[in-house]
Write a protein that holds these residues in place. Structure first.
Motif, mmCIF file in Angstrom:
data_model
loop_
_atom_site.group_PDB
_atom_site.id
_atom_site.type_symbol
_atom_site.label_atom_id
_atom_site.label_comp_id
_atom_site.label_asym_id
_atom_site.label_seq_id
_atom_site.Cartn_x
_atom_site.Cartn_y
_atom_site.Cartn_z
ATOM 1 N N THR A 3 36.762 37.137 41.897
ATOM 2 C CA THR A 3 37.354 36.549 40.705
ATOM 3 C C THR A 3 38.246 37.571 40.028
ATOM 4 O OG1 THR A 3 35.605 37.264 39.223
ATOM 5 C CG2 THR A 3 35.268 35.160 40.367
ATOM 6 N N ASN A 4 39.019 37.147 39.050
ATOM 7 C CA ASN A 4 39.881 38.074 38.313
ATOM 8 C C ASN A 4 39.084 39.232 37.728
ATOM 9 O OD1 ASN A 4 42.524 37.318 38.607
ATOM 10 N ND2 ASN A 4 42.448 35.805 36.969
ATOM 11 N N THR A 5 37.872 38.970 37.326
ATOM 12 C CA THR A 5 37.071 40.036 36.716
ATOM 13 C C THR A 5 36.547 41.013 37.764
ATOM 14 O OG1 THR A 5 35.106 38.638 36.778
ATOM 15 C CG2 THR A 5 36.403 38.627 34.744
ATOM 16 N N ASP A 6 36.485 40.598 39.038
ATOM 17 C CA ASP A 6 36.016 41.476 40.107
ATOM 18 C C ASP A 6 37.130 42.352 40.683
ATOM 19 O OD1 ASP A 6 33.477 40.339 39.995
ATOM 20 O OD2 ASP A 6 34.023 38.782 41.441
ATOM 21 N N PHE A 7 38.355 42.036 40.379
ATOM 22 C CA PHE A 7 39.501 42.681 41.003
ATOM 23 C C PHE A 7 40.071 43.729 40.058
ATOM 24 C CE2 PHE A 7 43.900 42.721 42.614
ATOM 25 C CZ PHE A 7 43.635 42.885 43.969
ATOM 26 N N HIS A 8 39.839 44.993 40.356
ATOM 27 C CA HIS A 8 40.235 46.061 39.442
ATOM 28 C C HIS A 8 41.268 46.983 40.081
ATOM 29 C CE1 HIS A 8 37.033 44.884 36.746
ATOM 30 N NE2 HIS A 8 36.199 44.915 37.767
ATOM 31 N N LEU A 9 42.469 46.933 39.598
ATOM 32 C CA LEU A 9 43.524 47.873 39.952
ATOM 33 C C LEU A 9 44.238 48.237 38.662
ATOM 34 C CD1 LEU A 9 45.237 46.472 43.182
ATOM 35 C CD2 LEU A 9 43.910 48.555 42.974
ATOM 36 N N PRO A 10 44.767 49.439 38.589
ATOM 37 C CA PRO A 10 45.511 49.795 37.382
ATOM 38 C C PRO A 10 46.671 48.830 37.162
ATOM 39 C CG PRO A 10 45.265 51.685 38.846
ATOM 40 C CD PRO A 10 44.754 50.485 39.576
ATOM 41 N N LYS A 11 47.018 48.592 35.923
ATOM 42 C CA LYS A 11 48.152 47.713 35.619
ATOM 43 C C LYS A 11 49.399 48.269 36.285
ATOM 44 C CE LYS A 11 46.542 45.526 31.460
ATOM 45 N NZ LYS A 11 46.062 44.339 32.089
ATOM 46 N N GLY A 12 50.264 47.379 36.711
ATOM 47 C CA GLY A 12 51.484 47.789 37.405
ATOM 48 C C GLY A 12 52.383 46.594 37.632
ATOM 49 N N TRP A 14 52.327 44.195 39.781
ATOM 50 C CA TRP A 14 51.661 43.243 40.646
ATOM 51 C C TRP A 14 50.916 42.230 39.789
ATOM 52 C CZ3 TRP A 14 46.461 42.766 40.001
ATOM 53 C CH2 TRP A 14 45.827 43.815 39.321
ATOM 54 N N THR A 15 50.589 41.099 40.382
ATOM 55 C CA THR A 15 49.734 40.108 39.728
ATOM 56 C C THR A 15 48.686 39.649 40.725
ATOM 57 O OG1 THR A 15 51.160 38.260 40.375
ATOM 58 C CG2 THR A 15 51.559 39.244 38.208
ATOM 59 N N TYR A 16 47.526 39.346 40.226
ATOM 60 C CA TYR A 16 46.473 38.799 41.068
ATOM 61 C C TYR A 16 46.634 37.289 41.087
ATOM 62 C CZ TYR A 16 41.864 37.465 42.727
ATOM 63 O OH TYR A 16 40.840 36.915 43.441
ATOM 64 N N GLU A 17 46.817 36.713 42.264
ATOM 65 C CA GLU A 17 47.077 35.285 42.378
ATOM 66 C C GLU A 17 45.830 34.458 42.661
ATOM 67 O OE1 GLU A 17 49.931 33.698 41.816
ATOM 68 O OE2 GLU A 17 51.006 35.560 41.399
ATOM 69 N N GLY A 18 44.747 35.090 43.088
ATOM 70 C CA GLY A 18 43.535 34.340 43.397
ATOM 71 C C GLY A 18 43.682 33.552 44.682
ATOM 72 N N PHE A 19 42.853 32.513 44.838
ATOM 73 C CA PHE A 19 42.878 31.690 46.058
ATOM 74 C C PHE A 19 44.226 30.988 46.200
ATOM 75 C CE2 PHE A 19 42.339 27.544 48.104
ATOM 76 C CZ PHE A 19 41.892 27.964 49.351
ATOM 77 N N ALA A 20 44.740 30.969 47.412
ATOM 78 C CA ALA A 20 46.021 30.306 47.672
ATOM 79 C C ALA A 20 45.827 29.218 48.719
ATOM 80 C CB ALA A 20 47.053 31.318 48.135
ATOM 81 N N ASP A 21 45.937 27.955 48.292
ATOM 82 C CA ASP A 21 45.897 26.858 49.249
ATOM 83 C C ASP A 21 47.243 26.832 49.985
ATOM 84 O OD1 ASP A 21 47.644 25.834 47.350
ATOM 85 O OD2 ASP A 21 46.289 24.256 46.670
ATOM 86 N N VAL A 22 47.443 25.877 50.875
ATOM 87 C CA VAL A 22 48.652 25.858 51.714
ATOM 88 C C VAL A 22 49.941 25.810 50.882
ATOM 89 C CG1 VAL A 22 49.917 24.586 53.501
ATOM 90 C CG2 VAL A 22 47.456 24.945 53.728
#
Length: 146
Positions: A3-12, A14-22
């Motif tokens: 989840t967004n809360t589990d994904f930790h990278l310094p701000k930069g 990039w964006t976290y997009e999560g699950f991507a369907d087709v």
């Protein structure tokens, strides 16, 4: 699941997009400069890189498993990049923005299901004939087929 809360990278940048369907993958691939498929195991097909290439986006991969077949030497750097070292991955990343995306898409069409279905059909028929030769007096290898 991440989840967004589990994904930790310094701000930069990039964006976290999560699950991507087709539909979302199509959009993401079509806007990407490249797709990294840096697996550490012998990828049997790795559809992700072909899906990326079908969107016109070159894949940056490792140099084993299926990748030498889908990004052959004569097209390495033209439809994607096969890499062995960090230096090669960095150089491929920088070069990816100059790849002809229309060429990448056109090349990747050879992996569409309608195209590979004929190859699989032929392979399965060959397997059937070999099996048939083990349970009857018909010899698979010696057979000339119409």
């Amino acid at each position: 699941a991440i989840t967004n809360t589990d994904f930790h990278l310094p701000k930069g940048n990039w964006t976290y997009e999560g699950f991507a369907d087709v539909p979302k993958r199509k959009k993401l691939f079509s806007k990407a400069i490249a797709t990294f498929v840096a697996t550490e195991y012998l990828e049997c097909f790795g559809g992700t890189h072909v899906e990326s290439m079908l969107s016109g986006t070159p894949a940056i991969t490792t140099n084993f498993g299926v990748f030498p077949e889908t990004i052959p030497d004569y097209l390495n750097g033209k439809v994607g990049f096969r890499c062995n070292t960090l230096d090669e991955f960095v150089k491929a990343t920088l070069a990816a923005k100059n790849v002809d995306r229309t060429f990448v898409r056109k090349y990747a069409e050879k992996f569409l299901m309608d195209n590979v279905a004929k190859e699989f059909d032929s392979w399965f028929r060959s397997l059937y004939y070999v099996w048939e030769s083990t349970v009857s007096d018909k010899k698979a290898w010696h057979r000339i087929l119409p």
